[in-house]
Design an enzyme around this catalytic site. Structure first.
Site, PDB file in Angstrom:
ATOM      1  N   GLU A   1      19.039  12.064  -0.916  1.00 27.45           N
ATOM      2  CA  GLU A   1      20.407  12.396  -0.483  1.00 27.45           C
ATOM      3  C   GLU A   1      20.557  13.907  -0.376  1.00 27.45           C
ATOM      4  OE1 GLU A   1      23.769  10.471  -2.554  1.00 27.45           O
ATOM      5  OE2 GLU A   1      24.545  12.478  -2.871  1.00 27.45           O
TER       6      GLU A   1
ATOM      7  N   HIS B   1      33.059   4.025 -13.948  1.00 25.58           N
ATOM      8  CA  HIS B   1      33.773   5.063 -13.205  1.00 25.58           C
ATOM      9  C   HIS B   1      34.859   5.624 -14.125  1.00 25.58           C
ATOM     10  CE1 HIS B   1      36.747   6.670 -10.259  1.00 25.58           C
ATOM     11  NE2 HIS B   1      35.630   7.124  -9.715  1.00 25.58           N
TER      12      HIS B   1
HETATM   13  C1  FAD Z   1      25.870   6.922  -4.619  1.00 25.30           C
HETATM   14  C2  FAD Z   1      27.118   7.772  -4.572  1.00 25.30           C
HETATM   15  C3  FAD Z   1      27.332   8.603  -3.486  1.00 25.30           C
HETATM   16  C4  FAD Z   1      28.498   9.380  -3.418  1.00 25.30           C
HETATM   17  N1  FAD Z   1      28.705  10.171  -2.317  1.00 25.30           N
HETATM   18  C5  FAD Z   1      29.862  10.839  -2.166  1.00 25.30           C
HETATM   19  C6  FAD Z   1      30.139  11.587  -0.977  1.00 25.30           C
HETATM   20  O1  FAD Z   1      29.335  11.659  -0.067  1.00 25.30           O
HETATM   21  N2  FAD Z   1      31.329  12.234  -0.905  1.00 25.30           N
HETATM   22  C7  FAD Z   1      32.263  12.178  -1.903  1.00 25.30           C
HETATM   23  O2  FAD Z   1      33.334  12.776  -1.760  1.00 25.30           O
HETATM   24  N3  FAD Z   1      32.043  11.466  -3.035  1.00 25.30           N
HETATM   25  C8  FAD Z   1      30.866  10.797  -3.189  1.00 25.30           C
HETATM   26  N4  FAD Z   1      30.636  10.061  -4.328  1.00 25.30           N
HETATM   27  C9  FAD Z   1      31.632  10.089  -5.407  1.00 25.30           C
HETATM   28  C10 FAD Z   1      32.734   9.018  -5.230  1.00 25.30           C
HETATM   29  O3  FAD Z   1      33.480   9.277  -4.063  1.00 25.30           O
HETATM   30  C11 FAD Z   1      33.636   9.084  -6.461  1.00 25.30           C
HETATM   31  O4  FAD Z   1      32.932   8.664  -7.597  1.00 25.30           O
HETATM   32  C12 FAD Z   1      34.977   8.360  -6.352  1.00 25.30           C
HETATM   33  O5  FAD Z   1      35.786   8.763  -7.470  1.00 25.30           O
HETATM   34  C13 FAD Z   1      34.886   6.850  -6.388  1.00 25.30           C
HETATM   35  O6  FAD Z   1      34.353   6.349  -5.244  1.00 25.30           O
HETATM   36  P1  FAD Z   1      33.995   4.789  -5.102  1.00 25.30           P
HETATM   37  O7  FAD Z   1      33.591   4.561  -3.731  1.00 25.30           O
HETATM   38  O8  FAD Z   1      33.073   4.374  -6.178  1.00 25.30           O
HETATM   39  O9  FAD Z   1      35.464   4.185  -5.358  1.00 25.30           O
HETATM   40  P2  FAD Z   1      36.031   2.708  -5.601  1.00 25.30           P
HETATM   41  O10 FAD Z   1      34.977   1.680  -5.549  1.00 25.30           O
HETATM   42  O11 FAD Z   1      37.201   2.553  -4.697  1.00 25.30           O
HETATM   43  O12 FAD Z   1      36.527   2.791  -7.126  1.00 25.30           O
HETATM   44  C14 FAD Z   1      37.346   3.881  -7.566  1.00 25.30           C
HETATM   45  C15 FAD Z   1      38.070   3.456  -8.848  1.00 25.30           C
HETATM   46  O13 FAD Z   1      39.053   2.461  -8.525  1.00 25.30           O
HETATM   47  C16 FAD Z   1      38.794   1.266  -9.233  1.00 25.30           C
HETATM   48  N5  FAD Z   1      39.085   0.173  -8.274  1.00 25.30           N
HETATM   49  C17 FAD Z   1      38.334  -0.207  -7.229  1.00 25.30           C
HETATM   50  N6  FAD Z   1      38.942  -1.194  -6.544  1.00 25.30           N
HETATM   51  C18 FAD Z   1      40.102  -1.433  -7.173  1.00 25.30           C
HETATM   52  C19 FAD Z   1      41.188  -2.312  -6.950  1.00 25.30           C
HETATM   53  N7  FAD Z   1      41.188  -3.164  -5.920  1.00 25.30           N
HETATM   54  N8  FAD Z   1      42.241  -2.277  -7.806  1.00 25.30           N
HETATM   55  C20 FAD Z   1      42.258  -1.418  -8.854  1.00 25.30           C
HETATM   56  N9  FAD Z   1      41.258  -0.541  -9.118  1.00 25.30           N
HETATM   57  C21 FAD Z   1      40.201  -0.558  -8.293  1.00 25.30           C
HETATM   58  C22 FAD Z   1      37.341   1.319  -9.669  1.00 25.30           C
HETATM   59  O14 FAD Z   1      37.104   0.558 -10.855  1.00 25.30           O
HETATM   60  C23 FAD Z   1      37.170   2.799  -9.895  1.00 25.30           C
HETATM   61  O15 FAD Z   1      37.649   3.178 -11.158  1.00 25.30           O
HETATM   62  C24 FAD Z   1      29.474   9.314  -4.452  1.00 25.30           C
HETATM   63  C25 FAD Z   1      29.241   8.470  -5.559  1.00 25.30           C
HETATM   64  C26 FAD Z   1      28.088   7.699  -5.622  1.00 25.30           C
HETATM   65  C27 FAD Z   1      27.858   6.781  -6.815  1.00 25.30           C
END
Ligand code: FAD
Length: 321
Positions: free
Chosen positions: A18, A186
């Site tokens: 990455e 998270h």
């Molecule tokens: C492999 C990887 C690559 C990444 N790349 C980037 C990047 O390119 N750019 C960047 O800005 N960030 C990146 N991140 C960081 C990421 O954007 C953050 O960690 C962000 O805070 C959470 O993203 P997520 O997609 O996991 O969120 P989600 O899956 O939406 O989860 C976020 C939070 O909401 C909760 N949640 C999810 N769905 C629901 C629901 N329906 N109801 C209530 N709560 C819910 C989850 O438990 C979690 O606590 C990356 C992280 C990882 C692991």
């Protein structure tokens, strides 16, 4: 080729790399030079992170404040196009909910389709600087699971739809979708069980595989995989690794990513102290040890958060793959 196909066809673990798009001001040549050392290992694909636009506020002479857009980095799509123009490698842009409406995201999907890119990692993104919690953009997605649903609903641009029978388009999965998973939970989730339930929503919405947040104790990853399997998540879970490169990261990484650094590694990094080379080597050796153990235990691939730094990563790749 889609990452899901690469995963199915691979008979042994491979590295997934990455990179972070360069800051504005750097040239395409400089970008390509920075990834050249990775290309010697013939990676199957390269992930490119996505960064949300920020705003800064400037005080005007009359005491009012004006808002200015700050775009620090080249976009992930542009970086992907630059990589494709030089190398025969799949690219996997990250796409985040933050900062875009659903229509704007659809238009980005059109751009990816235009470039022939059919892999995406779908993420929510973090809050903007100064914001305590993530605030969805009006008209945008609130969670990564919604973004995955949106990508799955995508039926191709108008041009594509004209060119193909609608029926084919509907049956077609345009994009292979990866999502993030958090072995140490998270930071916003109340507990790991709830976080895994939310992770399952992403898989149920159509995610093909999971990449984990970085971790420094493999047991954390193995436990996480076991919990996910018990919760009915059956897609590949690719472990994410990042070698420590400075002693300071023992403090900064837990703060930034809400994770633990094992006592033994903390002690070794503290002992290295201001000796930069020793700290760098200690972090690299720990990562090699983690990576070899993961491969021995049959992981499908190992994802490296390179942060654009190649020296330690190439040393790890040489030792492990
Ligand atoms: C492999 C990887 C690559 C990444 N790349 C980037 C990047 O390119 N750019 C960047 O800005 N960030 C990146 N991140 C960081 C990421 O954007 C953050 O960690 C962000 O805070 C959470 O993203 P997520 O997609 O996991 O969120 P989600 O899956 O939406 O989860 C976020 C939070 O909401 C909760 N949640 C999810 N769905 C629901 C629901 N329906 N109801 C209530 N709560 C819910 C989850 O438990 C979690 O606590 C990356 C992280 C990882 C692991």
């Amino acid at each position: 080729m889609k990452v899901s196909e690469i995963l199915t066809q691979s008979t042994k673990a491979f590295p997934s790399l990455e990179i972070v798009p360069p800051l504005r001001g750097l040239t395409k040549k400089e970008l390509l030079e920075s990834i050249a050392p990775f290309m010697e290992f013939s990676p199957r694909y390269i992930n490119v992170t996505s960064h949300r636009d920020e705003f800064e506020y400037k005080e005007e002479a009359d005491g009012s404040f004006s808002r200015h857009l700050v775009r620090n980095r080249i976009s992930e799509t542009t970086v992907c196009a630059a990589i494709m123009s030089r190398y025969d490698v799949e690219v996997v842009p990250h796409l985040i909910c933050g900062g875009s409406t659903k229509e704007e995201i659809e238009s980005r999907l059109d751009n990816l389709e235009f470039l022939g890119i059919n892999n995406i990692v779908a993420l929510r993104g973090d809050s903007m600087t100064g914001e305590k919690r993530f605030t969805p953009t009006p008209g945008g997605y609130s969670y990564a699971s919604e973004l995955v649903e949106g990508i799955r609903r995508y039926q191709g641009s108008a041009v594509y739809q004209r060119q193909r029978k609608m029926e084919d388009a509907i049956n077609d999965r345009f994009f292979c979708i990866g999502v993030g998973g958090y072995p140490e939970k998270h930071f916003e989730a109340p507990n790991i069980e709830t976080d895994i339930e939310n992770l399952k929503k992403k898989v149920d919405a159509g995610a093909d595989y999971i990449i984990t947040q970085m971790f420094f104790d493999n047991k954390v990853y193995y436990d996480f995989v076991e919990r996910c399997r018990k919760a009915g998540i059956d897609v590949p879970i690719i472990p994410g690794l990042k070698p420590l490169s400075t002693s300071r990261q023992v403090t900064t990484l837990p703060e930034a990513f809400s994770l633990d650094i094992p006592v033994e590694l903390t002690k070794a990094m503290k002992e290295a102290g201001d000796d930069k080379d020793k700290a760098y080597q200690t972090g690299t050796e720990w990562c090699i040890m983690q990576c070899k153990d993961l491969i021995r235990n049959g992981v499908p691939a190992v994802h490296f958060y390179t942060m654009g730094k190649s020296r330690n990563i190439t040393e790890i790749l040489k030792e492990c793959f």
